[in-house]
Design a protein around this motif. Sequence first.
Motif, mmCIF file in Angstrom:
data_model
loop_
_atom_site.group_PDB
_atom_site.id
_atom_site.type_symbol
_atom_site.label_atom_id
_atom_site.label_comp_id
_atom_site.label_asym_id
_atom_site.label_seq_id
_atom_site.Cartn_x
_atom_site.Cartn_y
_atom_site.Cartn_z
ATOM 1 N N GLY A 108 -4.001 4.136 -15.787
ATOM 2 C CA GLY A 108 -3.865 4.358 -15.089
ATOM 3 C C GLY A 108 -3.385 4.833 -14.734
ATOM 4 N N TRP A 109 -2.425 5.733 -12.850
ATOM 5 C CA TRP A 109 -1.872 5.840 -12.265
ATOM 6 C C TRP A 109 -1.042 5.935 -11.443
ATOM 7 N N THR A 110 -0.083 6.002 -11.389
ATOM 8 C CA THR A 110 0.559 5.811 -10.099
ATOM 9 C C THR A 110 1.299 7.644 -10.100
ATOM 10 N N THR A 111 2.909 7.109 -8.963
ATOM 11 C CA THR A 111 3.740 7.950 -8.231
ATOM 12 C C THR A 111 3.926 9.176 -9.121
ATOM 13 N N ALA A 112 4.970 9.758 -9.123
ATOM 14 C CA ALA A 112 6.062 10.489 -10.461
ATOM 15 C C ALA A 112 6.971 10.271 -9.877
ATOM 16 N N GLY A 113 6.933 10.054 -8.561
ATOM 17 C CA GLY A 113 8.266 8.920 -7.866
ATOM 18 C C GLY A 113 9.349 10.812 -8.202
ATOM 19 N N ARG A 114 10.271 10.848 -8.228
ATOM 20 C CA ARG A 114 11.262 11.608 -8.207
ATOM 21 C C ARG A 114 11.432 12.885 -9.365
ATOM 22 N N MET A 115 9.907 12.417 -10.163
ATOM 23 C CA MET A 115 9.616 14.284 -11.380
ATOM 24 C C MET A 115 9.077 14.446 -10.955
ATOM 25 N N PRO A 116 9.348 15.956 -11.400
ATOM 26 C CA PRO A 116 8.408 17.760 -10.394
ATOM 27 C C PRO A 116 7.306 17.935 -10.193
ATOM 28 N N ALA A 117 6.577 16.215 -11.294
ATOM 29 C CA ALA A 117 5.131 16.327 -11.532
ATOM 30 C C ALA A 117 4.503 15.171 -10.170
ATOM 31 N N HIS A 125 10.195 6.121 -16.475
ATOM 32 C CA HIS A 125 10.870 5.360 -15.382
ATOM 33 C C HIS A 125 12.651 5.726 -14.927
ATOM 34 N N ALA A 126 12.975 6.122 -15.755
ATOM 35 C CA ALA A 126 14.188 6.710 -15.764
ATOM 36 C C ALA A 126 13.878 7.607 -14.830
ATOM 37 N N ALA A 127 13.856 9.014 -14.993
ATOM 38 C CA ALA A 127 13.544 10.144 -14.088
ATOM 39 C C ALA A 127 13.289 10.067 -13.137
ATOM 40 N N GLY A 128 11.890 8.833 -12.523
ATOM 41 C CA GLY A 128 11.016 9.152 -11.437
ATOM 42 C C GLY A 128 11.511 8.305 -10.691
ATOM 43 N N GLY A 129 12.601 7.563 -11.090
ATOM 44 C CA GLY A 129 13.128 6.443 -10.100
ATOM 45 C C GLY A 129 12.833 5.463 -9.812
ATOM 46 N N PRO A 130 12.814 4.340 -9.056
ATOM 47 C CA PRO A 130 12.103 3.025 -8.499
ATOM 48 C C PRO A 130 10.959 3.299 -7.930
ATOM 49 N N GLU A 131 10.899 4.623 -7.649
ATOM 50 C CA GLU A 131 9.134 4.707 -7.333
ATOM 51 C C GLU A 131 8.084 3.988 -8.198
ATOM 52 N N VAL A 132 8.854 5.102 -9.330
ATOM 53 C CA VAL A 132 7.205 4.503 -10.095
ATOM 54 C C VAL A 132 6.636 2.933 -10.618
ATOM 55 N N LEU A 133 8.062 1.926 -10.724
ATOM 56 C CA LEU A 133 8.130 0.712 -10.663
ATOM 57 C C LEU A 133 7.411 0.063 -10.175
#
Length: 165
Positions: A62-71, A37-45
């Motif tokens: 289940g899946w979500t965006t990875a936000g700001r992570m490389p994945a 959650h910290a690395a992906g940013g608010p987009e993950v939450l």
Amino acid sequence: MQVTVVQGDITVQDVDAVVNAANRRMRGGGGVDGAIHAAGGPEVLEDCRRRFPDGLATGAAGWTTAGRMPARWVIHVVGPNWNRGERDRSLLVSCYTGALAVADELGARSVAFPLVSAGVYGWPREDAIRAAIDTLRATPTGVEEARIVAYGRSALDEVASALGD
């Protein structure tokens, strides 16, 4: 599928998807969950809240965006909490089979896994490693690489040894 192991930070792995050892609420937490959650940013939450308003059951994926992570994606799984008496190994196994099923739905070819439930949830590490490796090797999937990301040197050595069995 190739099962590999590396030591490091799951949030910086250059893979299609990373697996998050989440809690049932799906709102962030400690350990791997907090790091993702910290690395992906608010987009993950935000994506967790939108896609999983009631969270996920133990053993589910289940899946979500990875936000700001490389994945590209985060595949969230809820492992059993050994310390709270959740000791049904099939729930742990279902985290890996479920993550692979979600990866197949997404078209992910490379997935980084933590050792689900082996941290603060207290699952005995040797069995957590065996469950991960045996399940990843036995589950039919289009995933080409399942990368187990060990946080520390001792976990790396134990996984590497088990992969050699």
